[in-house]
Design a protein around this motif. Sequence first.
Motif, PDB file in Angstrom:
ATOM      1  N   UNK A   8       0.845  -1.209   0.000  1.00  0.00           N
ATOM      2  CA  UNK A   8       0.000   0.000   0.000  1.00  0.00           C
ATOM      3  C   UNK A   8       0.871   1.246   0.000  1.00  0.00           C
ATOM      4  N   UNK A   9       0.441   2.236  -0.805  1.00  0.00           N
ATOM      5  CA  UNK A   9       1.034   3.567  -0.775  1.00  0.00           C
ATOM      6  C   UNK A   9       0.138   4.437   0.105  1.00  0.00           C
ATOM      7  N   UNK A  10       0.699   4.998   1.158  1.00  0.00           N
ATOM      8  CA  UNK A  10      -0.089   5.776   2.127  1.00  0.00           C
ATOM      9  C   UNK A  10       0.067   7.261   1.823  1.00  0.00           C
ATOM     10  N   UNK A  11      -1.080   7.944   1.643  1.00  0.00           N
ATOM     11  CA  UNK A  11      -1.104   9.372   1.348  1.00  0.00           C
ATOM     12  C   UNK A  11      -2.046  10.073   2.315  1.00  0.00           C
ATOM     13  N   UNK A  12      -1.881  11.377   2.526  1.00  0.00           N
ATOM     14  CA  UNK A  12      -2.830  12.111   3.378  1.00  0.00           C
ATOM     15  C   UNK A  12      -4.162  12.265   2.665  1.00  0.00           C
ATOM     16  N   UNK A  13      -5.233  12.243   3.402  1.00  0.00           N
ATOM     17  CA  UNK A  13      -6.557  12.402   2.798  1.00  0.00           C
ATOM     18  C   UNK A  13      -6.907  13.854   2.530  1.00  0.00           C
ATOM     19  N   UNK A  14      -6.077  14.781   3.038  1.00  0.00           N
ATOM     20  CA  UNK A  14      -6.317  16.205   2.805  1.00  0.00           C
ATOM     21  C   UNK A  14      -4.984  16.938   2.801  1.00  0.00           C
ATOM     22  N   UNK A  15      -4.955  18.075   2.099  1.00  0.00           N
ATOM     23  CA  UNK A  15      -3.742  18.889   2.095  1.00  0.00           C
ATOM     24  C   UNK A  15      -3.465  19.420   3.502  1.00  0.00           C
ATOM     25  N   UNK A  16      -2.184  19.584   3.806  1.00  0.00           N
ATOM     26  CA  UNK A  16      -1.878  20.133   5.116  1.00  0.00           C
ATOM     27  C   UNK A  16      -0.397  20.128   5.418  1.00  0.00           C
ATOM     28  N   UNK A  17      -0.084  20.294   6.704  1.00  0.00           N
ATOM     29  CA  UNK A  17       1.295  20.330   7.182  1.00  0.00           C
ATOM     30  C   UNK A  17       1.490  19.179   8.160  1.00  0.00           C
ATOM     31  N   UNK A  18       2.587  18.452   7.991  1.00  0.00           N
ATOM     32  CA  UNK A  18       2.884  17.319   8.867  1.00  0.00           C
ATOM     33  C   UNK A  18       3.275  17.854  10.241  1.00  0.00           C
ATOM     34  N   UNK A  19       2.503  17.452  11.287  1.00  0.00           N
ATOM     35  CA  UNK A  19       2.787  17.883  12.646  1.00  0.00           C
ATOM     36  C   UNK A  19       3.532  16.818  13.444  1.00  0.00           C
ATOM     37  N   UNK A  20       3.326  15.546  13.092  1.00  0.00           N
ATOM     38  CA  UNK A  20       3.975  14.492  13.863  1.00  0.00           C
ATOM     39  C   UNK A  20       4.094  13.250  12.978  1.00  0.00           C
ATOM     40  N   UNK A  21       5.247  12.526  13.090  1.00  0.00           N
ATOM     41  CA  UNK A  21       5.466  11.235  12.424  1.00  0.00           C
ATOM     42  C   UNK A  21       5.712  10.206  13.512  1.00  0.00           C
ATOM     43  N   UNK A  22       4.906   9.170  13.537  1.00  0.00           N
ATOM     44  CA  UNK A  22       4.933   8.212  14.638  1.00  0.00           C
ATOM     45  C   UNK A  22       5.626   6.893  14.306  1.00  0.00           C
TER      46      UNK A  22
END
Length: 547
Positions: free
Chosen positions: A210-224
Amino acid sequence: MSTTLDKPDVDAPVTKQPAQNGVPEAERNVATNAQASIVVTILGWIPSVLVLSLLAGIGWYGHHNDWKLPSLTSIATTEVASGPQWCDSHGVPEDDCVVCDPSLLELPPELTFCNEHGVHGCVLHHPELAQTKTPVDITDADLQRAAEALSLIPRAENLPLSSSAGSRIQFASIEAMNKAGVDVEPVTRASITESIEAAGEIQYNATKTAQVSPSADGIVRKVLVNVGDWVKVGDVLAVVDSKDIGRLKSELLSALLEERLQLDQLARVEKLAPSGAVPGSRVIEVKTAMQKALVAVERVIRDFANLGVSVDHVALQSSNLAETKRRVREIGMTQIDSSTGGDNLIAVTAPIEGRIVDRDITVGEVVDRGSRMFRIADTRTVWLDLRVAAEQASLARLGLPVRYQGDGSQVKHEGTITWISSDVDPQTRTVRVRAELPNADASLRNESFGRGEIVLRQEPAAIVVPEESLQWDGSSHVVFVRDARFFEKDRPKFFVTRSVRPGAKQDGFVEIIAGVLPGEVVASSGSDVLRAQLLRSNLGAGCTCGH
């Protein structure tokens, strides 16, 4: 130091020699030279005449003796009375030659060509022809094994008119056989595998990637998560601050308030309508406005669903105003740590279970909807992409077992064919064949190379002989089977030529589909000596021992 040549005195007077017997000196010299020339010419012809005479003698002898060389006994000036007469054609004493004198042994059986198995004197149908000490029983499994081997792929064929099958190749003694370098091996059973080998490449299973993408435009606040982490479905991978989420939350809250207002108005007008205080048209207008409010709420909920966020409409309707506002603010944030802050946050979650194999984002990065943030692959199974030669691709079938060994590895992995391409690569003239391999220990890595093997047939009890036992006589594949009574005293020592149908080769052995049976003994190393004698007998003009 120099050398001075004496020059003749040109001024000295010339003295003439007188003629002898009235013949001038010049004429006498000419006659002498002519005689010498004739003698030299005659002497020069003598070697050629001798050679021509010798060739003529050889031709006369060959014509009258069928072009056979004389035996040593005929050339010797005195005959050795104590030694036996020798059969030069078969290399044994004349009195013991079973080829020249078949009466010395039981007559060989007449062999017919088996059209089913393609051999002469088929021991599968006539086990009594086998050179074994005890009778052999042919089972249905033996016949089935031969049928499957012959039907799988085209096999090398024997000519029905071959004259070699059944021929006997005799030795004067066991010592003579050993001196000729002939060794023997028993016919045995062994496990043998027939397969297609091809270059292979390991790839991630695309159905579990799977290729994981954000569902909406925005700014990355945290990577877990990071590369190498194993995640499950629904695990939060990253948190994105998106203004689209904030906008939808505002729209949803406004639509919900409008819906509540219209519901209240409808309740009032429906209560007053029976008394005539409110006209019927007003009731219709309120109902229409209420329906519009409901549609607006459903539209916003669908927009949330498109972003991968679920909204419980029933729970929002049944709660009071303060609770509704709280629930709207928490939409999409149930999996997010509250310490992150803000109402515009949305969680990026794992759609499948697997390992993070790629991470393409950092905190603070602006991402767009559809841009790749992570790649997840379930590495517990992988694909093996084999490139099979076009002429062999027709042998591959779905479900066939496949074995794979990576370059530099000693471990073999097994799987099954799941897909066969219908296209032929125009450059390499190969066909793609895909197999799925288990990879629980993650030892198979994406885009690594090795050798694959498509197992066409695996026979645990095949009849095999050493590869060096198999010979070609010009029309048939043959092996040389030792006489079952070879070690009986005073019995001639010979091998019987047997036509066979060879199959797969493996580890120095060759499968014999039909032609020999376990318990027989065949010539192994040195079998080419027997082949040479066989060809000599077939090409010769006959026996020279007088029989």
